[in-house]
Design a protein around this motif. Structure first.
Motif, PDB file in Angstrom:
ATOM      1  N   HIS A 343       0.815  -1.206  -0.051  1.00  0.00           N
ATOM      2  CA  HIS A 343       0.038  -0.018  -0.024  1.00  0.00           C
ATOM      3  C   HIS A 343       0.736   1.161  -0.100  1.00  0.00           C
ATOM      4  N   ARG A 344       2.094   1.223   0.658  1.00  0.00           N
ATOM      5  CA  ARG A 344       2.693   2.233   1.053  1.00  0.00           C
ATOM      6  C   ARG A 344       3.622   2.840  -0.615  1.00  0.00           C
ATOM      7  N   ASP A 345       3.809   1.628  -1.192  1.00  0.00           N
ATOM      8  CA  ASP A 345       4.646   1.729  -2.524  1.00  0.00           C
ATOM      9  C   ASP A 345       3.612   2.277  -3.414  1.00  0.00           C
ATOM     10  N   THR A 346       2.244   1.806  -3.476  1.00  0.00           N
ATOM     11  CA  THR A 346       1.235   2.404  -4.293  1.00  0.00           C
ATOM     12  C   THR A 346       1.018   3.893  -4.046  1.00  0.00           C
ATOM     13  N   VAL A 347       0.970   4.173  -2.836  1.00  0.00           N
ATOM     14  CA  VAL A 347       0.698   5.687  -2.457  1.00  0.00           C
ATOM     15  C   VAL A 347       1.797   6.529  -2.859  1.00  0.00           C
TER      16      VAL A 347
END
Length: 395
Positions: A343-347
């Motif tokens: 999720h952090r990588d996507t954000v």
């Protein structure tokens, strides 16, 4: 006029080679080795003296030799793949129909035996007067039963026992496996009332389509993680003779085969794909979450192992694959951490794309004229603003 002749480096210092005639060029055989750097040698020349008549499968048409040594590499013969041994069962244990009679024959024989006993009792005068039909004498032998009467008693009693003792009821989905003095005598799949020899040993076998849901069985995946697996097995008894006599307990044998197949299939595949923070997938990216592929492999193995004992397996499907209690909490934390990182990588990717698009539009439209220092400051401020906004939206 002066003629200038050019010399190449190859021609200097090298004697002129004699020219070949056309006849010599035709008669000269084709050279197999052109120079020291050549790596192509026909394979059939290397193995033309091999006494083994079996052809060696080699993928390329030529093999290489070591540069400058003239030594040919050794071609290793592939090790033969040994098939798993199939359990052997007595060839005489093949289901065949047994000889039985309709139930009416047994009832008739029993009634005749009872009637014979009554007649022998009346003949010996042992029949009470209240039971004796009117108009008939009390008996023919007033002195009591003699040898003839005892013989009649014995024959009639034996006939009654054989008639009524051999009656059996056949039910749908049930079969009788008959044996006499330790020898297989046939299988009865008939339904209704029938007469079976009362001297044979009967063993009832359920031949209906059955299903078995196992208890959680321990297993280990390709990464060595302990699992608990529950499977659903759909099966039936196809050959009653082999199921009843070829193995001590065919249901227990089926359970053991399922456990063995689980240990052989599950150890080849990981439980989760790489996205869950675990090791890489198995062959063709398959995992244990792909229940169809795992079920097909389990069905093939279990069906092959149980066929020699007369059991037909239709499907073996895992209905629940979960981590063992001792590792469940740890694997759950790893999965949550992997999802959070994803999720952090996507954000972050979305924020970087938004900042890049904003700076590019401001620069191309001439709204701002920034040097490197100002551009870096603007990128930093936009990144913080976008990250703060995405975090607030997520909360």
């Amino acid at each position: 006029m002066t003629t200038t002749t050019s010399h190449t480096p190859e021609s200097e210092g090298a004697p002129a080679a004699p020219l070949e005639t056309a006849a010599e060029a035709v008669l000269r055989p084709a050279r197999l080795i052109h120079n020291e750097a050549t790596t192509e040698i026909p394979v059939h020349l290397l193995f033309r003296d091999d006494p083994d008549p079996v052809a060696v499968p080699v993928a390329p048409a030529v093999v290489g030799r070591r540069r400058g040594t003239g030594e040919q590499p050794r071609v290793r013969r592939p090790a033969p793949v040994r098939a798993r041994p199939v359990p052997e069962v007595d060839p005489e244990l093949a289901e065949r129909p047994a000889r039985v009679l309709p139930g009416a024959a047994g009832v008739l024989a029993g009634v005749c035996g009872v009637a014979g006993c009554l007649f022998a009792s009346w003949w010996a005068g042992a029949l009470p007067a209240a039971v004796t039909p009117p108009g008939l004498p009390a008996g023919l032998a007033g002195a009591g039963p003699g040898p003839a009467q005892w013989a009649g008693f014995a024959a009639s009693g034996a006939l009654a026992l054989l008639g009524f003792g051999g009656l059996a009821r056949g039910r749908t989905g049930r079969a009788w496996v008959l044996g006499l003095f330790g020898r297989y005598r046939g299988t009865v799949r008939r339904t209704g009332l029938m007469w079976v020899n009362p001297l044979v040993l009967r063993r009832r076998i359920d031949v209906r389509l059955r299903h078995w849901r196992s208890e959680p069985m321990p297993a280990v995946d390709a990464n060595g993680v302990a699992l608990r697996v529950v499977v659903l097995v759909v099966w039936r008894v196809k050959d009653t003779a082999r199921a009843a006599l070829g193995v001590e307990d065919h249901e227990g044998y089926l359970r053991e085969c399922v456990e063995a197949a689980l240990s052989r299939v599950l150890c080849r595949l990981p439980a989760d794909p790489p996205a869950a923070g675990r090791g890489g997938p198995g062959k063709d990216g398959a995992t244990l979450r792909d229940t169809e592929a795992a079920g097909d492999a389990l069905t093939r193995l279990v069906a092959a192992d149980t066929a020699p004992v007369g059991i037909e397996v239709f499907s073996v499907q895992p209905v629940r694959v979960e981590y063992a209690p001792e590792v469940a909490s740890r694997m759950q934390r790893r999965r949550l951490a992997a999802l959070d990182a994803q999720h952090r990588d996507t954000v972050l990717t979305s924020v970087v794309d938004s900042v890049e698009d904003t700076v590019t539009r401001l620069t191309l439209r001439g709204l701002v004229d920034l040097d490197d220092y100002e551009r870096k400051a603007l990128v930093k401020d936009l990144t913080v603003a976008f990250c703060t906004g995405r975090t607030a939206d997520a909360d």
